[in-house]
Design a protein around this motif. Sequence first.
Motif, PDB file in Angstrom:
ATOM      1  N   MET A 182     -10.077  27.602 -81.486  1.00 20.16           N
ATOM      2  CA  MET A 182     -10.732  29.146 -81.147  1.00 20.16           C
ATOM      3  C   MET A 182      -9.521  29.864 -81.642  1.00 20.16           C
ATOM      4  O   MET A 182      -8.254  29.642 -81.392  1.00 20.16           O
ATOM      5  CB  MET A 182     -10.989  29.267 -79.807  1.00 20.16           C
ATOM      6  N   LYS A 183      -9.562  30.768 -82.660  1.00 22.06           N
ATOM      7  CA  LYS A 183      -8.717  31.761 -82.670  1.00 22.06           C
ATOM      8  C   LYS A 183      -8.601  33.093 -81.896  1.00 22.06           C
ATOM      9  O   LYS A 183      -9.616  33.486 -81.214  1.00 22.06           O
ATOM     10  CB  LYS A 183      -8.869  32.503 -84.091  1.00 22.06           C
ATOM     11  N   TYR A 184      -7.447  33.595 -81.479  1.00 20.88           N
ATOM     12  CA  TYR A 184      -7.143  34.714 -80.585  1.00 20.88           C
ATOM     13  C   TYR A 184      -6.062  35.385 -81.223  1.00 20.88           C
ATOM     14  O   TYR A 184      -5.281  35.125 -82.067  1.00 20.88           O
ATOM     15  CB  TYR A 184      -6.475  34.078 -79.211  1.00 20.88           C
ATOM     16  N   LEU A 185      -6.374  36.927 -80.919  1.00 16.76           N
ATOM     17  CA  LEU A 185      -5.576  37.765 -81.403  1.00 16.76           C
ATOM     18  C   LEU A 185      -4.607  38.458 -80.187  1.00 16.76           C
ATOM     19  O   LEU A 185      -5.459  38.700 -79.271  1.00 16.76           O
ATOM     20  CB  LEU A 185      -6.372  39.044 -82.117  1.00 16.76           C
ATOM     21  N   ILE A 186      -3.496  38.272 -80.186  1.00 20.44           N
ATOM     22  CA  ILE A 186      -2.631  38.882 -79.015  1.00 20.44           C
ATOM     23  C   ILE A 186      -2.247  40.293 -79.603  1.00 20.44           C
ATOM     24  O   ILE A 186      -1.354  40.424 -80.676  1.00 20.44           O
ATOM     25  CB  ILE A 186      -1.427  37.994 -78.994  1.00 20.44           C
ATOM     26  N   LEU A 187      -2.613  41.345 -79.032  1.00 19.55           N
ATOM     27  CA  LEU A 187      -2.230  42.841 -79.346  1.00 19.55           C
ATOM     28  C   LEU A 187      -0.934  43.107 -78.305  1.00 19.55           C
ATOM     29  O   LEU A 187      -1.403  43.058 -77.089  1.00 19.55           O
ATOM     30  CB  LEU A 187      -3.571  43.751 -79.125  1.00 19.55           C
ATOM     31  N   ILE A 188      -0.029  43.509 -79.066  1.00 21.67           N
ATOM     32  CA  ILE A 188       1.014  44.088 -78.238  1.00 21.67           C
ATOM     33  C   ILE A 188       1.361  45.564 -78.439  1.00 21.67           C
ATOM     34  O   ILE A 188       1.261  46.354 -79.475  1.00 21.67           O
ATOM     35  CB  ILE A 188       2.499  43.586 -78.909  1.00 21.67           C
ATOM     36  N   TYR A 189       0.940  46.144 -77.144  1.00 22.05           N
ATOM     37  CA  TYR A 189       0.978  47.659 -77.148  1.00 22.05           C
ATOM     38  C   TYR A 189       2.328  48.447 -76.733  1.00 22.05           C
ATOM     39  O   TYR A 189       3.143  47.564 -76.280  1.00 22.05           O
ATOM     40  CB  TYR A 189       0.113  48.143 -76.032  1.00 22.05           C
ATOM     41  N   SER A 190       2.637  49.462 -76.980  1.00 25.54           N
ATOM     42  CA  SER A 190       3.733  50.174 -76.726  1.00 25.54           C
ATOM     43  C   SER A 190       3.426  51.655 -76.461  1.00 25.54           C
ATOM     44  O   SER A 190       2.219  51.875 -76.501  1.00 25.54           O
ATOM     45  CB  SER A 190       4.886  50.282 -77.788  1.00 25.54           C
TER      46      SER A 190
END
Length: 122
Positions: free
Chosen positions: A1-9
Amino acid sequence: MKYLILIYSNPETRQVWDTLPVEQRSAGLNAYAKLTGDLAASGELIANAALAQPSAAKTVTVSQGEVVVSDGPFAEAKEYLAGIYLIECESEERAIEAAARVPEAEVMRIEVRPVIELSDFL
């Protein structure tokens, strides 16, 4: 499975980063390098990227066949997307484990989102 890790600031955390001593900023960048290296070595890393500030973004729409480009986005949001990791791993738990290693996880939210294929819409 593919996952997108989104990093916020947000502007406040960015300002804190800018005022940190070089040693602390180097430690943060080294943590990213270690995470990236570990994900690459395990074969899970597909892509990663840091993003420019939102002020450098352009918004593209098409209106009556004409491409319209504007500065932005300038939504009323204090948070903005600062970077991503796209990984392929065996489970959501593993993706969460990787996301927890992002240095900003101690001060900002890190989102883990499954990637779906276009065929999933059929």
